[in-house]
Design a protein around this motif. Structure first.
Motif, PDB file in Angstrom:
ATOM      1  N   UNK A 264       5.218   0.082  -2.030  1.00 43.13           N
ATOM      2  CA  UNK A 264       6.045  -0.686  -0.972  1.00 43.13           C
ATOM      3  C   UNK A 264       5.086  -0.453   0.295  1.00 43.13           C
ATOM      4  N   UNK A 265       5.090  -1.526   1.109  1.00 43.60           N
ATOM      5  CA  UNK A 265       4.201  -1.567   2.248  1.00 43.60           C
ATOM      6  C   UNK A 265       5.135  -0.994   3.451  1.00 43.60           C
ATOM      7  N   UNK A 266       4.774  -0.778   4.466  1.00 47.13           N
ATOM      8  CA  UNK A 266       5.402  -0.304   5.533  1.00 47.13           C
ATOM      9  C   UNK A 266       4.820  -0.688   6.701  1.00 47.13           C
ATOM     10  N   UNK A 267       5.581  -0.664   7.781  1.00 50.60           N
ATOM     11  CA  UNK A 267       5.587  -1.485   9.020  1.00 50.60           C
ATOM     12  C   UNK A 267       4.405  -0.867   9.636  1.00 50.60           C
ATOM     13  N   UNK A 268       3.943   0.332   9.521  1.00 48.95           N
ATOM     14  CA  UNK A 268       2.765   0.888  10.089  1.00 48.95           C
ATOM     15  C   UNK A 268       1.377   0.446   9.180  1.00 48.95           C
ATOM     16  N   UNK A 269       1.623  -0.575   8.133  1.00 52.23           N
ATOM     17  CA  UNK A 269       0.733  -0.870   7.330  1.00 52.23           C
ATOM     18  C   UNK A 269       0.003   0.176   6.322  1.00 52.23           C
ATOM     19  N   UNK A 270       0.931   1.283   6.377  1.00 57.88           N
ATOM     20  CA  UNK A 270       0.374   2.202   4.938  1.00 57.88           C
ATOM     21  C   UNK A 270       1.281   1.745   3.857  1.00 57.88           C
ATOM     22  N   UNK A 271       1.227   2.453   2.730  1.00 57.34           N
ATOM     23  CA  UNK A 271       1.780   1.985   1.349  1.00 57.34           C
ATOM     24  C   UNK A 271       2.260   3.487   0.783  1.00 57.34           C
ATOM     25  N   UNK A 272       3.229   3.093   0.043  1.00 54.86           N
ATOM     26  CA  UNK A 272       3.679   4.414  -0.808  1.00 54.86           C
ATOM     27  C   UNK A 272       3.101   4.769  -2.060  1.00 54.86           C
ATOM     28  N   UNK A 273       2.239   3.819  -2.637  1.00 53.11           N
ATOM     29  CA  UNK A 273       1.487   4.157  -4.003  1.00 53.11           C
ATOM     30  C   UNK A 273       0.568   3.083  -4.222  1.00 53.11           C
ATOM     31  N   UNK A 274      -0.079   3.154  -5.045  1.00 56.40           N
ATOM     32  CA  UNK A 274      -1.045   1.851  -5.375  1.00 56.40           C
ATOM     33  C   UNK A 274      -0.481   1.399  -6.791  1.00 56.40           C
ATOM     34  N   UNK A 275      -0.905  -0.013  -7.250  1.00 55.68           N
ATOM     35  CA  UNK A 275      -0.436  -0.563  -8.505  1.00 55.68           C
ATOM     36  C   UNK A 275      -1.202  -0.134  -9.666  1.00 55.68           C
ATOM     37  N   UNK A 276      -2.182   0.511  -9.280  1.00 58.36           N
ATOM     38  CA  UNK A 276      -3.257   1.165 -10.312  1.00 58.36           C
ATOM     39  C   UNK A 276      -2.570   2.392 -10.795  1.00 58.36           C
ATOM     40  N   UNK A 277      -1.994   3.205  -9.756  1.00 62.08           N
ATOM     41  CA  UNK A 277      -1.312   4.573 -10.255  1.00 62.08           C
ATOM     42  C   UNK A 277      -0.051   3.871 -10.934  1.00 62.08           C
ATOM     43  N   UNK A 278       0.907   3.045 -10.187  1.00 63.35           N
ATOM     44  CA  UNK A 278       2.098   2.753 -10.713  1.00 63.35           C
ATOM     45  C   UNK A 278       2.027   2.640 -12.304  1.00 63.35           C
ATOM     46  N   UNK A 279       1.075   1.777 -12.453  1.00 62.75           N
ATOM     47  CA  UNK A 279       0.884   1.390 -14.089  1.00 62.75           C
ATOM     48  C   UNK A 279       0.675   2.481 -14.969  1.00 62.75           C
ATOM     49  N   UNK A 280       0.183   3.458 -14.447  1.00 62.70           N
ATOM     50  CA  UNK A 280      -0.145   4.630 -15.398  1.00 62.70           C
ATOM     51  C   UNK A 280       0.963   5.891 -15.105  1.00 62.70           C
ATOM     52  N   UNK A 281       2.106   5.565 -14.305  1.00 64.72           N
ATOM     53  CA  UNK A 281       3.239   6.104 -14.129  1.00 64.72           C
ATOM     54  C   UNK A 281       2.978   7.648 -13.271  1.00 64.72           C
ATOM     55  N   UNK A 282       2.019   7.504 -12.390  1.00 63.07           N
ATOM     56  CA  UNK A 282       1.525   8.575 -11.358  1.00 63.07           C
ATOM     57  C   UNK A 282       1.751   8.205 -10.086  1.00 63.07           C
ATOM     58  N   UNK A 283       1.527   9.029  -9.131  1.00 59.85           N
ATOM     59  CA  UNK A 283       1.697   9.131  -7.794  1.00 59.85           C
ATOM     60  C   UNK A 283       0.139   9.080  -7.098  1.00 59.85           C
ATOM     61  N   UNK A 284      -0.445   8.100  -6.422  1.00 59.40           N
ATOM     62  CA  UNK A 284      -1.539   8.252  -5.730  1.00 59.40           C
ATOM     63  C   UNK A 284      -1.751   9.000  -4.475  1.00 59.40           C
ATOM     64  N   UNK A 285      -2.639   9.773  -4.238  1.00 58.56           N
ATOM     65  CA  UNK A 285      -2.648  10.879  -3.135  1.00 58.56           C
ATOM     66  C   UNK A 285      -2.746  10.259  -1.861  1.00 58.56           C
ATOM     67  N   UNK A 286      -2.570  10.925  -0.801  1.00 60.81           N
ATOM     68  CA  UNK A 286      -2.764  10.376   0.522  1.00 60.81           C
ATOM     69  C   UNK A 286      -3.886   9.983   0.919  1.00 60.81           C
ATOM     70  N   UNK A 287      -4.238   8.817   1.432  1.00 65.81           N
ATOM     71  CA  UNK A 287      -5.549   8.364   1.969  1.00 65.81           C
ATOM     72  C   UNK A 287      -6.304   7.574   0.791  1.00 65.81           C
ATOM     73  N   UNK A 288      -5.596   7.347  -0.279  1.00 65.05           N
ATOM     74  CA  UNK A 288      -6.086   6.276  -1.404  1.00 65.05           C
ATOM     75  C   UNK A 288      -5.834   4.909  -0.808  1.00 65.05           C
ATOM     76  N   UNK A 289      -6.900   3.975  -1.054  1.00 64.49           N
ATOM     77  CA  UNK A 289      -6.670   2.664  -0.361  1.00 64.49           C
ATOM     78  C   UNK A 289      -5.534   1.712  -1.204  1.00 64.49           C
ATOM     79  N   UNK A 290      -4.841   1.135  -0.409  1.00 63.09           N
ATOM     80  CA  UNK A 290      -3.824   0.430  -0.874  1.00 63.09           C
ATOM     81  C   UNK A 290      -4.291  -0.739  -1.575  1.00 63.09           C
TER      82      UNK A 290
END
Length: 695
Positions: A264-290
């Protein structure tokens, strides 16, 4: 402009040089716009089902009670923001399964009763058409006109949503629904069907496509096609959405997820995860490009999630302008493809996250007595926004809820023979044929105010055989016996929005369209034909009659330079607007008028000129000196026109006739009752319970 006005004044009234001559321009009594309640040139008004025709009645839960402003209270389906936070599906989407089950059961019953009759009628029609071997005509199968007869309609065909009989409940929350063939979704008075805020309902596949973003990779824009619509319908006969209730897609609402890994995108322009990680069933680390249009993953962000309209504004107004690839992946309210006899009647539609209604390839499309108001007052009650709902801090207005077109009817891409959809997962035993044309379309007695096109005819697809030269939308095609015209837009009240439009997709052609007895009040545009050489084509025989326009930004806007969209690989598609007729059009207040054809050698392509060829009879402004006029590459034939139109070699304008200030606007068309407040619908808008001209 001063020189043009001086030239107009110097003509001393023209048209015979006297007020008596001006009066002679009008024939018969002066037409009073906005008061017609019966039109013999239209088919009969649709009707609601009766109680004996109901397959199932569903009552609203007493847990869901609309507030006076039209929104649900925060506790009805509470938000949960942050990385690794999921909402409860039973609270966020409690009604989708039971509504769909009722629709499916009704669809199966309808098919059992009349499916064989429809298939037999289609098979007979196809055999007859094949034997006739007509050149350049698609095999349409049985006509929608034939299928409108009683023998093809089931005795029970409606699913009715009602208020709770034992309490205050009047709301339903649902994800995407499939409308089966032959079924009517009847939303009763006092009921609101809300869209769920759970993004995974519209994008359930972990492998994509992904909904709720402005990009789906570092270089690819988002698209509404990544999302299921709230109401979906394909391959249908005699289906409808009706009732005096409301559908609210809640474009203003904070997006949530029932899967904690969904990005999900947030109003500060960060995101909660990436689609690459979501497809794998994992959580991306902080700082990973959205990869959804945001910046980087930030599990510590306390900012709220974006709303659907945040994404629309971000993608269209910010990212698209800077990167060239931003666009929102927001769900549409209704998408219908291939139907015979599809009706929308008396229903109120609010706050779509993208386009409201997109019907393609429908024979017998009726939109009658429908109200669209976006944004409605519910948008300003959004608890997440605290009075400044847009992520930029701006309060919602009619022009920053982007791409919320009300109605975009068009032709489909090709003829098809396909089984009818009898439910969300079932189809009929036999196939029937659809020719893909939009025909027998009636748009009447509607009230529309939205953040983009109020209605736009889309001639983007041409189902005709190659080389036939047949247009995608032709109002003279297969006109039914119960009406005079095949494509008609009449007796409507238009408020904010881009007016009654043709285009911007005109590459398949649009012709023989009737637009009459419509009023525009405080609209951005009134009458409009738009295209460009990325999607241009021929638009002809469009007739506008008895029109009142008050305080529009652009009362008349005919332009082949709509955008600078990238050209198709095969080369430019040149817009060509000709044989356009305006009769009895009155412009009140200050406004713009732009009349443009396509200039020769435009863009360096070596093309011939495609002038705007238009006849204007009794096209007048109450205050002609307050009209901001621009014309180029226009061949205009005028009579009884008080706009300062003059021949101009520099702009390649040819004017046949003489403008006159002697014409009396009150003798052209009566607008005294044309402009009415938007009908009260309980919760109407930010400015009050009705739409006021001083908003």
């Amino acid at each position: 402009m001063a020189a043009i006005a001086a030239a107009l004044a110097a003509c001393g009234g023209g048209g015979g040089g006297s007020p008596q001559a001006a009066v002679a321009y009008t024939a018969g009594s002066v037409y009073q716009v906005g008061t017609t309640s019966y039109d013999p040139d239209l088919p009969p008004e649709p009707t609601l089902p009766n109680d004996t025709q109901v397959c199932a009645t569903l009552q609203a839960s007493n847990n869901l009670v609309s507030r006076p402003d039209g929104s649900l209270p925060p506790e009805a389906d509470p938000s949960k923001s942050g990385v690794g936070v999921a909402v409860d599906k039973t609270m966020i989407n409690p009604d989708q399964a039971r509504i769909q089950a009722a629709l499916d059961a009704c669809g199966a019953s309808v098919d059992a009763e009349v499916g064989a009759k429809i298939a037999a009628a289609d098979a007979s029609a196809v055999a007859s058409q094949t034997a006739a071997a007509k050149p350049n005509v698609n095999i349409a199968g049985v006509s929608g006109e034939e299928l409108a007869k009683p023998q093809y309609k089931a005795s029970k065909f409606a699913v009715r949503l009602v208020v709770n009989s034992q309490g205050p409940g009047n709301g339903f929350i649902t994800g995407p629904l499939t409308l089966p063939s032959g079924v009517t979704l009847w939303i009763d008075k006092g009921v609101t069907m809300y869209a769920t805020r759970d993004v995974t309902a519209f994008s359930p596949n972990p492998a994509g496509p992904y909904c709720g973003n402005t990009a789906v990779s570092a270089t690819k824009a988002g698209s509404s096609s990544n999302c299921s619509a709230l109401i979906n319908g394909n391959n249908m006969v005699n289906s409808a959405v009706m009732g005096d209730g409301r559908i609210d897609s809640r474009g203003y609402a904070e997006i949530v997820t029932s899967n904690k890994l969904y990005p999900l995108m947030k109003v500060d322009m960060t995101c909660s995860n990436t689609y690459v990680n979501y497809a794998k069933g994992t959580q991306a680390a902080d700082g990973t490009a959205c990869d959804n249009g945001g910046t980087v993953v930030d599990s510590k962000s306390s900012s709220r999630n974006m709303t659907w309209w945040d994404l629309a504004y971000l993608g269209n107004m910010v990212q698209n302008g800077t990167t060239g690839y931003g666009s929102q992946s927001n769900f549409r309210m209704m998408v219908f493809n291939y139907a015979k006899n599809l009706t929308l009647y008396r229903i109120t539609l609010n706050n779509s996250t993208n386009f409201h209604v997109v019907p393609s390839g429908v024979d017998g499309l009726t939109v009658w007595g429908v109200k669209v108001q976006t944004p409605s007052l519910a948008a300003f009650a959004n608890p997440a926004g605290n009075g400044n709902p847009l992520y930029t801090g701006a309060v919602y207005n009619e022009d920053n809820v982007k791409n919320t077109d009300a109605f975009d009817p068009g032709s489909a891409s090709k003829p098809t023979s396909v089984a009818l959809a009898t439910g969300s997962t079932t189809t009929s035993a036999q196939k029937i044929a659809f020719d893909g044309y939009l025909k027998n379309f009636v748009f009447a007695y509607n009230y529309v105010s939205t953040g983009d096109d109020d209605i736009a005819l889309k001639g983007s697809s041409n189902p005709s055989p190659a080389g036939s030269g047949l247009p995608g939308i032709d109002g003279n095609r297969d006109v039914r016996a119960d009406r005079k015209y095949g494509i008609v837009i009449a007796h409507n009240h238009i408020y904010w929005g881009h007016g009654i439009s043709v285009g911007s997709e005109t590459n398949a052609g649009v012709t023989n369209v009737q637009v009459y007895d419509n009023s525009f009040r405080d609209s951005e545009e009134g009458l409009r034909i738009k295209s460009d050489y990325a999607r241009g084509g021929e638009v002809s025989n469009v007739f506008y009659n008895n029109i009142c326009i008050e305080n529009a930004s652009n009362a008349l806007l005919f332009t082949p330079y709509y955008s600078t969209k990238a050209l198709p690989a095969a080369g430019p598609l040149f817009p060509n607007f000709h044989d356009i007729t305006l009769n009895n059009v009155r412009i009140q207040g200050s406004s713009g008028v732009k009349l443009q054809g396509f200039q020769a050698n435009s863009g360096g392509f070596g093309n011939p000129q495609y002038p705007l060829v238009m006849t204007m009879n009794n096209v007048v402004a109450d205050s002609p000196d307050s009209i901001n006029l621009f014309t180029s590459d226009a061949n205009l034939t005028i009579k009884g026109v008080n706009l300062p139109l003059i021949a101009d070699a520099n702009n390649r304008n040819v004017i046949t006739g003489t403008p006159t200030k002697a014409v009396d606007p009150s003798k052209v068309v009566d607008c005294s009752k044309a402009y009415v407040d938007f009908p009260a619908i309980g919760a109407s808008n930010y400015f009050g319970s009705t739409w006021d001209s001083n908003h």
